[in-house]
Motif scaffolding. Structure first.
Motif, short mmCIF file in Angstrom:
data_model
loop_
_atom_site.label_atom_id
_atom_site.label_comp_id
_atom_site.label_asym_id
_atom_site.label_seq_id
_atom_site.Cartn_x
_atom_site.Cartn_y
_atom_site.Cartn_z
N PHE A 94 -3.63 5.13 -14.15
CA PHE A 94 -2.81 4.40 -13.18
C PHE A 94 -3.32 3.10 -12.40
O PHE A 94 -4.41 3.13 -11.98
CB PHE A 94 -2.50 5.40 -11.94
CG PHE A 94 -1.66 4.87 -10.82
CD1 PHE A 94 -0.31 4.58 -11.20
CD2 PHE A 94 -2.04 4.77 -9.48
CE1 PHE A 94 0.56 4.03 -10.24
CE2 PHE A 94 -1.03 4.34 -8.70
CZ PHE A 94 0.09 3.86 -8.83
N GLN A 95 -2.31 2.13 -12.41
CA GLN A 95 -2.91 0.93 -11.91
C GLN A 95 -1.76 0.23 -10.83
O GLN A 95 -0.61 0.48 -11.21
CB GLN A 95 -3.22 -0.10 -12.94
CG GLN A 95 -4.30 0.40 -13.57
CD GLN A 95 -4.72 -0.68 -14.86
OE1 GLN A 95 -3.80 -1.59 -15.30
NE2 GLN A 95 -6.05 -1.02 -15.38
N HIS A 96 -2.10 -0.27 -9.75
CA HIS A 96 -1.22 -0.86 -8.98
C HIS A 96 -1.86 -1.77 -8.02
O HIS A 96 -2.84 -1.62 -7.60
CB HIS A 96 -0.78 0.32 -8.07
CG HIS A 96 0.70 -0.19 -7.17
ND1 HIS A 96 0.60 -0.87 -5.98
CD2 HIS A 96 1.86 0.10 -7.52
CE1 HIS A 96 1.67 -0.87 -5.56
NE2 HIS A 96 2.58 -0.44 -6.38
N PRO A 97 -1.10 -2.92 -7.70
CA PRO A 97 -1.66 -4.01 -6.96
C PRO A 97 -2.15 -3.59 -5.71
O PRO A 97 -2.84 -4.30 -4.99
CB PRO A 97 -0.71 -5.15 -7.14
CG PRO A 97 0.61 -4.38 -7.48
CD PRO A 97 0.24 -3.30 -8.13
N VAL A 138 0.99 -1.17 -0.02
CA VAL A 138 0.17 0.07 -0.09
C VAL A 138 0.86 1.24 0.00
O VAL A 138 0.59 2.16 -0.71
CB VAL A 138 -0.88 0.02 1.30
CG1 VAL A 138 -1.73 1.22 1.39
CG2 VAL A 138 -2.09 -1.17 1.02
N THR A 139 1.96 1.44 0.86
CA THR A 139 2.92 2.33 0.98
C THR A 139 3.53 2.33 -0.40
O THR A 139 3.73 3.58 -1.17
CB THR A 139 3.99 2.18 1.89
OG1 THR A 139 3.30 1.67 2.93
CG2 THR A 139 4.78 3.54 2.08
N ASP A 140 3.90 1.28 -1.25
CA ASP A 140 4.33 1.47 -2.65
C ASP A 140 3.42 2.16 -3.75
O ASP A 140 3.98 2.83 -4.55
CB ASP A 140 5.01 0.12 -2.97
CG ASP A 140 5.71 0.25 -4.15
OD1 ASP A 140 6.77 0.87 -4.42
OD2 ASP A 140 5.13 -0.45 -5.17
N PHE A 141 2.27 1.85 -3.37
CA PHE A 141 1.13 2.36 -4.13
C PHE A 141 1.17 3.67 -3.99
O PHE A 141 1.05 4.38 -5.15
CB PHE A 141 -0.16 1.60 -3.75
CG PHE A 141 -1.46 2.39 -4.14
CD1 PHE A 141 -1.74 2.73 -5.50
CD2 PHE A 141 -2.45 2.70 -3.05
CE1 PHE A 141 -3.04 3.25 -5.64
CE2 PHE A 141 -3.52 3.11 -3.52
CZ PHE A 141 -3.75 3.61 -4.90
N ASP A 200 -0.93 14.95 0.80
CA ASP A 200 -1.71 13.74 1.66
C ASP A 200 -2.31 12.64 0.83
O ASP A 200 -3.67 12.71 0.69
CB ASP A 200 -2.57 13.98 2.79
CG ASP A 200 -2.69 13.08 3.84
OD1 ASP A 200 -2.33 11.79 3.36
OD2 ASP A 200 -3.27 13.25 4.94
N PHE A 201 -1.74 11.53 0.06
CA PHE A 201 -2.08 10.84 -0.77
C PHE A 201 -2.41 9.33 0.24
O PHE A 201 -2.61 8.40 -0.53
CB PHE A 201 -1.38 10.34 -2.02
CG PHE A 201 -1.49 11.67 -2.98
CD1 PHE A 201 -2.22 11.32 -4.22
CD2 PHE A 201 -1.17 13.05 -2.55
CE1 PHE A 201 -2.23 12.49 -5.11
CE2 PHE A 201 -1.18 13.85 -3.66
CZ PHE A 201 -1.85 13.73 -4.77
N GLY A 202 -2.50 9.51 1.42
CA GLY A 202 -2.50 8.49 2.30
C GLY A 202 -3.78 7.36 2.28
O GLY A 202 -3.77 6.25 2.51
N ASP A 203 -4.95 8.16 1.76
CA ASP A 203 -6.23 7.37 1.60
C ASP A 203 -6.40 6.98 0.19
O ASP A 203 -7.83 6.73 0.04
CB ASP A 203 -7.13 8.47 2.38
CG ASP A 203 -7.07 8.52 3.92
OD1 ASP A 203 -6.39 7.97 4.41
OD2 ASP A 203 -8.14 9.22 4.44
N MET A 204 -5.50 6.99 -0.70
CA MET A 204 -5.81 6.72 -1.80
C MET A 204 -6.34 5.37 -2.07
O MET A 204 -6.05 4.45 -1.48
CB MET A 204 -4.76 6.95 -3.00
CG MET A 204 -4.52 8.22 -3.61
SD MET A 204 -3.14 8.09 -4.89
CE MET A 204 -2.12 6.97 -4.00
N VAL A 205 -7.34 4.95 -3.23
CA VAL A 205 -7.86 3.79 -3.24
C VAL A 205 -8.54 3.60 -4.66
O VAL A 205 -8.72 4.62 -5.22
CB VAL A 205 -8.97 3.52 -2.05
CG1 VAL A 205 -10.14 4.36 -2.18
CG2 VAL A 205 -9.12 2.16 -1.87
N TYR A 206 -8.70 2.27 -5.01
CA TYR A 206 -9.33 2.10 -6.09
C TYR A 206 -10.72 1.94 -5.78
O TYR A 206 -11.42 1.12 -5.02
CB TYR A 206 -9.11 0.95 -7.01
CG TYR A 206 -9.39 0.54 -8.23
CD1 TYR A 206 -9.34 1.00 -9.39
CD2 TYR A 206 -10.57 -0.59 -8.35
CE1 TYR A 206 -9.90 0.81 -10.50
CE2 TYR A 206 -11.23 -0.97 -9.62
CZ TYR A 206 -10.71 -0.08 -10.63
OH TYR A 206 -11.48 -0.46 -11.97
#
Length: 355
Positions: free
Chosen positions: A158-161, A72-75, A240-246
């Protein structure tokens, strides 16, 4: 890296990282060749330090909670790199500073725990929350809408696992909030939150399969919006991009809109102008507008419930609780509950139908 399934409450329940300012200074020197001073910043679940060099160049050292999955941090790191690589000069977000070993993060160990840590650039600008216009005026509300839409466009491919993190603030998981509504002391407030969640389950959730999804910022609140200090008073940055989500794209809009209200008069005034600004850049679909008001109320209800729950296990001097001590979410939810759902939907559709 592989996602680990965490309970969405685990990170907030866990103890936040507890590094000293001296340790932050040593981290910056050892891993980034930066000679700095360090100042601890308030954060909900991570630990952040403002770093200053002797030339007054500023950075932010971000130490992730040990309960946060490294993927998640890498995301979050990769998302910032992706946005900056688009070279879209209409928006500004922090840049990742690489370590001495040309890595985008470093792993720290303390008290038998590991913490993924990174350094990002400090963006100039005045946080909306601390400005004279902590409640935006109409032009700023519209500009915020346009800015979020542009940011969304930059994240669209943008895509990320790590993008499907199990996050309490991820609205598609909002029904989990039912587990903590018992911590709301006021019966009337608890009933409003429960009614909001029922409406979310009835109206919004069934439409999620038929609307647009992508990675979203998911936290455009006044703390994370930067204004330029010129007379133009325009949005000049997002942090603050800590709450980013798909998640569904319309949730990004709903989250931001839930923070736009006045203490008196029509609570939807600034919301309407924000939606208009967003729609100018990214036209909204009728199916999205049908559930936008439900989503706005759901975000407000989540804020109410999480703050009340957090009070039950955090110390009274918890800096995050102190920062939110003047939160007006209960009052806003009550005022929004007085607005007929059909009226709100029709208002949003009329706004977005204008040329």
């Amino acid at each position: 890296m592989k996602n680990k399934e965490n309970n969405p409450f685990d990170i907030i329940l866990s103890v936040t990282p507890n590094f000293s300012e001296e340790e932050a200074i040593n981290i910056a020197k050892q891993h980034y060749n930066l000679v700095v001073s360090a100042e601890n910043l308030v954060s909900e679940r991570d630990q952040n330090f403002l770093l200053r060099t002797n030339k007054q160049k500023k950075y932010v050292l971000k130490i992730a909670n040990s309960e946060e999955d490294p993927i998640v941090t890498d995301f979050q790191i990769c998302a910032l790199m992706h946005i900056n690589n688009t070279n879209d000069d209409r928006i500004s977000v922090p840049e990742i500073k690489f370590t001495n070993k040309n890595k985008n993060s470093v792993i720290l160990s303390k008290e038998n725990k590991t913490f993924v840590t990174r350094v990002v650039s400090y963006l100039d600008g005045e946080p909306l929350f601390t400005s004279d216009q902590s409640i935006p005026d109409i032009p700023i509300a519209e500009d915020m809408g346009r800015y979020l839409a542009i940011l969304g466009k930059n994240l669209a491919d943008f895509q990320h696992p790590g993008s499907d993190q199990n996050l309490l603030w991820d609205m598609k998981r909002a029904l989990s909030i039912r587990e903590i509504t018992s911590h709301i002391d006021s019966f009337s407030v608890r009933r409003m939150v429960e009614k909001t969640l029922s409406d979310f389950e009835r109206y919004a959730l069934p439409k999620f399969d038929s609307i647009r999804w992508q990675v979203i910022h998911n936290d455009m609140n006044p703390d994370n919006v930067l204004l330029d200090t010129s007379r133009k008073r325009r949005v000049c940055g997002m942090i603050d991009f800590g709450d980013m989500v798909y998640s569904p794209l319309i949730i990004d809009l709903a989250v931001a809109t839930a923070y736009l209200h006045t203490d008196e008069g029509n609570p939807m005034l600034l919301m309407n102008h924000f939606v208009a600004g967003y729609n100018q850049e990214t036209p909204l679909l009728l199916e999205e507008l049908d559930i936008l008001f439900d989503l706005i109320k759901t975000r407000i209800a989540t804020t109410v419930a999480v703050l009340e729950w957090r009070k039950s296990f955090r110390d009274k001097d918890d800096p995050y609780l102190e920062l939110n001590s003047n939160d007006r979410s209960k009052n806003l939810l009550e005022r929004c509950m007085e607005i007929p759902r059909d009226h709100a939907i029709q208002t949003f559709k009329q706004i977005c139908a204008k040329p």
